[in-house]
Design a protein around this motif. Structure first.
Motif, PDB file in Angstrom:
ATOM      1  N   TRP A 146      94.330  46.830  26.213  1.00  0.00           N
ATOM      2  CA  TRP A 146      94.560  45.754  26.810  1.00  0.00           C
ATOM      3  C   TRP A 146      95.157  46.131  27.896  1.00  0.00           C
ATOM      4  O   TRP A 146      96.629  45.674  26.908  1.00  0.00           O
ATOM      5  CB  TRP A 146      93.647  44.220  26.395  1.00  0.00           C
ATOM      6  CG  TRP A 146      93.466  43.064  27.019  1.00  0.00           C
ATOM      7  CD1 TRP A 146      94.904  42.225  26.627  1.00  0.00           C
ATOM      8  CD2 TRP A 146      93.352  42.593  28.172  1.00  0.00           C
ATOM      9  NE1 TRP A 146      94.771  41.092  28.073  1.00  0.00           N
ATOM     10  CE2 TRP A 146      93.734  41.847  28.757  1.00  0.00           C
ATOM     11  CE3 TRP A 146      92.376  43.526  29.486  1.00  0.00           C
ATOM     12  CZ2 TRP A 146      93.996  41.480  29.969  1.00  0.00           C
ATOM     13  CZ3 TRP A 146      91.659  42.886  30.397  1.00  0.00           C
ATOM     14  CH2 TRP A 146      91.792  41.896  30.382  1.00  0.00           C
ATOM     15  N   ARG A 147      95.429  45.315  29.283  1.00  0.00           N
ATOM     16  CA  ARG A 147      96.868  45.376  29.713  1.00  0.00           C
ATOM     17  C   ARG A 147      98.518  46.492  28.796  1.00  0.00           C
ATOM     18  O   ARG A 147      99.701  46.514  28.351  1.00  0.00           O
ATOM     19  CB  ARG A 147      97.617  43.680  29.284  1.00  0.00           C
ATOM     20  CG  ARG A 147      97.162  42.805  30.282  1.00  0.00           C
ATOM     21  CD  ARG A 147      97.419  41.805  29.747  1.00  0.00           C
ATOM     22  NE  ARG A 147      97.197  41.336  30.819  1.00  0.00           N
ATOM     23  CZ  ARG A 147      96.875  39.733  30.884  1.00  0.00           C
ATOM     24  NH1 ARG A 147      97.715  39.176  29.674  1.00  0.00           N
ATOM     25  NH2 ARG A 147      96.182  38.434  30.912  1.00  0.00           N
ATOM     26  N   GLN A 148      97.951  47.144  29.150  1.00  0.00           N
ATOM     27  CA  GLN A 148      97.957  48.491  28.334  1.00  0.00           C
ATOM     28  C   GLN A 148      98.561  49.088  26.821  1.00  0.00           C
ATOM     29  O   GLN A 148      99.139  49.974  26.837  1.00  0.00           O
ATOM     30  CB  GLN A 148      99.102  49.097  29.279  1.00  0.00           C
ATOM     31  CG  GLN A 148      99.093  49.786  30.905  1.00  0.00           C
ATOM     32  CD  GLN A 148     100.196  49.616  31.810  1.00  0.00           C
ATOM     33  OE1 GLN A 148     101.825  49.381  31.244  1.00  0.00           O
ATOM     34  NE2 GLN A 148     100.174  51.092  32.586  1.00  0.00           N
ATOM     35  N   GLN A 149      98.269  48.737  26.179  1.00  0.00           N
ATOM     36  CA  GLN A 149      98.210  48.256  24.737  1.00  0.00           C
ATOM     37  C   GLN A 149      96.892  48.675  24.039  1.00  0.00           C
ATOM     38  O   GLN A 149      95.438  47.949  24.294  1.00  0.00           O
ATOM     39  CB  GLN A 149      98.961  46.801  24.683  1.00  0.00           C
ATOM     40  CG  GLN A 149     100.402  45.855  24.491  1.00  0.00           C
ATOM     41  CD  GLN A 149     101.334  47.625  24.115  1.00  0.00           C
ATOM     42  OE1 GLN A 149     101.337  47.795  23.251  1.00  0.00           O
ATOM     43  NE2 GLN A 149     101.771  47.936  25.772  1.00  0.00           N
ATOM     44  N   ALA A 150      96.999  49.318  23.125  1.00  0.00           N
ATOM     45  CA  ALA A 150      95.662  49.723  22.043  1.00  0.00           C
ATOM     46  C   ALA A 150      95.300  48.798  21.640  1.00  0.00           C
ATOM     47  O   ALA A 150      96.204  47.698  20.914  1.00  0.00           O
ATOM     48  CB  ALA A 150      95.705  51.011  21.211  1.00  0.00           C
ATOM     49  N   LEU A 151      93.911  48.539  21.367  1.00  0.00           N
ATOM     50  CA  LEU A 151      93.477  47.547  20.432  1.00  0.00           C
ATOM     51  C   LEU A 151      93.727  47.481  18.758  1.00  0.00           C
ATOM     52  O   LEU A 151      93.432  48.843  19.149  1.00  0.00           O
ATOM     53  CB  LEU A 151      92.080  46.897  20.819  1.00  0.00           C
ATOM     54  CG  LEU A 151      91.981  46.816  22.095  1.00  0.00           C
ATOM     55  CD1 LEU A 151      90.679  45.527  22.343  1.00  0.00           C
ATOM     56  CD2 LEU A 151      92.731  45.035  22.864  1.00  0.00           C
ATOM     57  N   PRO A 152      93.511  47.102  17.824  1.00  0.00           N
ATOM     58  CA  PRO A 152      93.612  47.167  16.221  1.00  0.00           C
ATOM     59  C   PRO A 152      91.909  48.078  16.371  1.00  0.00           C
ATOM     60  O   PRO A 152      91.242  47.366  16.998  1.00  0.00           O
ATOM     61  CB  PRO A 152      93.919  46.130  16.165  1.00  0.00           C
ATOM     62  CG  PRO A 152      95.071  45.753  16.994  1.00  0.00           C
ATOM     63  CD  PRO A 152      94.477  45.849  18.169  1.00  0.00           C
ATOM     64  N   PHE A 153      92.191  48.068  15.750  1.00  0.00           N
ATOM     65  CA  PHE A 153      90.961  49.501  15.378  1.00  0.00           C
ATOM     66  C   PHE A 153      90.662  50.219  13.964  1.00  0.00           C
ATOM     67  O   PHE A 153      91.741  50.309  12.662  1.00  0.00           O
ATOM     68  CB  PHE A 153      90.518  50.762  16.156  1.00  0.00           C
ATOM     69  CG  PHE A 153      91.660  51.902  15.739  1.00  0.00           C
ATOM     70  CD1 PHE A 153      91.480  53.594  15.244  1.00  0.00           C
ATOM     71  CD2 PHE A 153      92.814  51.855  16.170  1.00  0.00           C
ATOM     72  CE1 PHE A 153      91.889  54.117  14.631  1.00  0.00           C
ATOM     73  CE2 PHE A 153      93.349  52.702  16.147  1.00  0.00           C
ATOM     74  CZ  PHE A 153      93.245  54.002  15.652  1.00  0.00           C
ATOM     75  N   VAL A 154      89.396  50.326  12.894  1.00  0.00           N
ATOM     76  CA  VAL A 154      89.014  50.966  12.025  1.00  0.00           C
ATOM     77  C   VAL A 154      88.660  52.439  12.073  1.00  0.00           C
ATOM     78  O   VAL A 154      87.924  52.718  13.139  1.00  0.00           O
ATOM     79  CB  VAL A 154      87.617  50.503  11.964  1.00  0.00           C
ATOM     80  CG1 VAL A 154      87.155  50.479  10.993  1.00  0.00           C
ATOM     81  CG2 VAL A 154      87.615  48.940  11.894  1.00  0.00           C
ATOM     82  N   PRO A 155      89.005  53.647  11.771  1.00  0.00           N
ATOM     83  CA  PRO A 155      89.134  54.991  11.937  1.00  0.00           C
ATOM     84  C   PRO A 155      87.883  54.977  10.699  1.00  0.00           C
ATOM     85  O   PRO A 155      87.443  54.462  10.726  1.00  0.00           O
ATOM     86  CB  PRO A 155      90.490  55.501  11.287  1.00  0.00           C
ATOM     87  CG  PRO A 155      90.654  54.271  10.723  1.00  0.00           C
ATOM     88  CD  PRO A 155      90.296  53.297  10.869  1.00  0.00           C
TER      89      PRO A 155
END
Length: 286
Positions: A146-155
């Motif tokens: 979002w707005r060129q920033q990766a969203l926090p995620f679970v690998p």
């Protein structure tokens, strides 16, 4: 039955717009899951119910990442622009699986979204499925930006191995469940903030989902909404799988790679139970 007019789209993405011949102020963005296909049949079904339905290919097309890897949520807000340009005043998003993940996130980031129907959803952001623009699948990255920033995620925990013999369709639900335990410290930061969305929300999930635990995920989403004082409806069926079928839709194709759980009968029963609530949610009558 309403006359439906269809228009194929090629820019900025492949897609199809289906609308009643007399127009509509209800617009619905229809998103497939990890197949990436344009959901033409589902879009037509909604258009026959008096809605302008837009379905797009949101990865795997020209100038798009080949996998679900760092997909800009602006892909979907741009689709909202298209619906508004075609006369939609009320905006809904209907997504299944990874498409439901995208729908929920878009509603949390774009307050123009009035309704979300999430079929077989997840309650949090997961890592990429397939390669990004660079062709690499590892190390894992977020599915979304979002707005060129990766969203926090679970690998995903790659030490997991399937229970099925080699060569047969695999149920990967256990992979997600194991990864939740392995990366428990990352879960909270990756939660989809559905409490921030102003949209009406319908969740549809089967207890026998073999792709991921969509019913526990849906219950988490519903709990988060209720804790925030926001409305939510959950339609579930314990014997249904990952692919509920709406009335009038063709049976889901058999996959040689994955087990989805449920049965064609149970999946159709879940879709039929959800259908009136789906229409009410999209129309703002829920």
């Amino acid at each position: 039955m309403r006359t439906v007019i269809e228009r194929e789209l090629t820019d900025p993405w492949e897609g199809m717009l289906a609308a009643p011949a007399d127009g509509s102020d209800l617009g619905v963005l229809v998103l497939a899951g990890s197949s990436g296909r344009v959901e033409r049949e589902r879009a037509r079904l909604l258009a026959r119910q008096g809605m302008t339905a837009l379905s797009i290919r949101w990865f795997g097309g020209p100038d798009q990442p080949p996998g679900i890897c760092e997909i800009p949520l602006e892909t979907f807000t741009a689709a909202v622009d298209v619906l508004q340009a075609n006369g939609a005043v009320r905006i809904g998003i209907l997504g299944v699986s990874k498409g439901a993940e995208a729908a929920l996130l878009t509603a949390a980031h774009d307050q123009r979204v009035d309704a979300v129907v999430a079929l077989s959803p997840t309650s949090r952001v997961w890592c990429n499925v397939g390669p990004g623009r660079d062709g690499a699948q590892h190390p894992y990255r977020s599915s979304w930006t979002w707005r060129q920033q990766a969203l926090p995620f679970v690998p995903l925990d790659d030490s997991w191995t399937p229970a099925e013999p080699d060569g047969g369709p695999v149920a990967v639900r256990g992979w997600y469940e194991r990864s939740e335990r392995t990366f428990a410290h990352l879960l909270a930061s990756a939660d989809i903030p559905v409490e921030r969305a102003r949209a009406d929300l319908l969740l549809v999930a089967g207890g026998d989902d073999a792709m991921w635990p969509s019913l526990p995920f849906a219950e988490q989403l519903a709990g988060r909404r209720r804790s925030a004082g926001a409305t939510v409806r959950l339609v579930a069926r314990q014997d249904a799988g990952h692919r509920p079928r709406l009335p009038g839709e063709s049976p889901a194709p058999v996959s040689p790679r994955f087990r989805y759980g449920g049965t064609p009968e149970a999946d159709a029963h879940l879709g039929a139970a959800a259908w009136p609530h789906l229409l009410d949610t999209l129309r703002g009558k829920g």
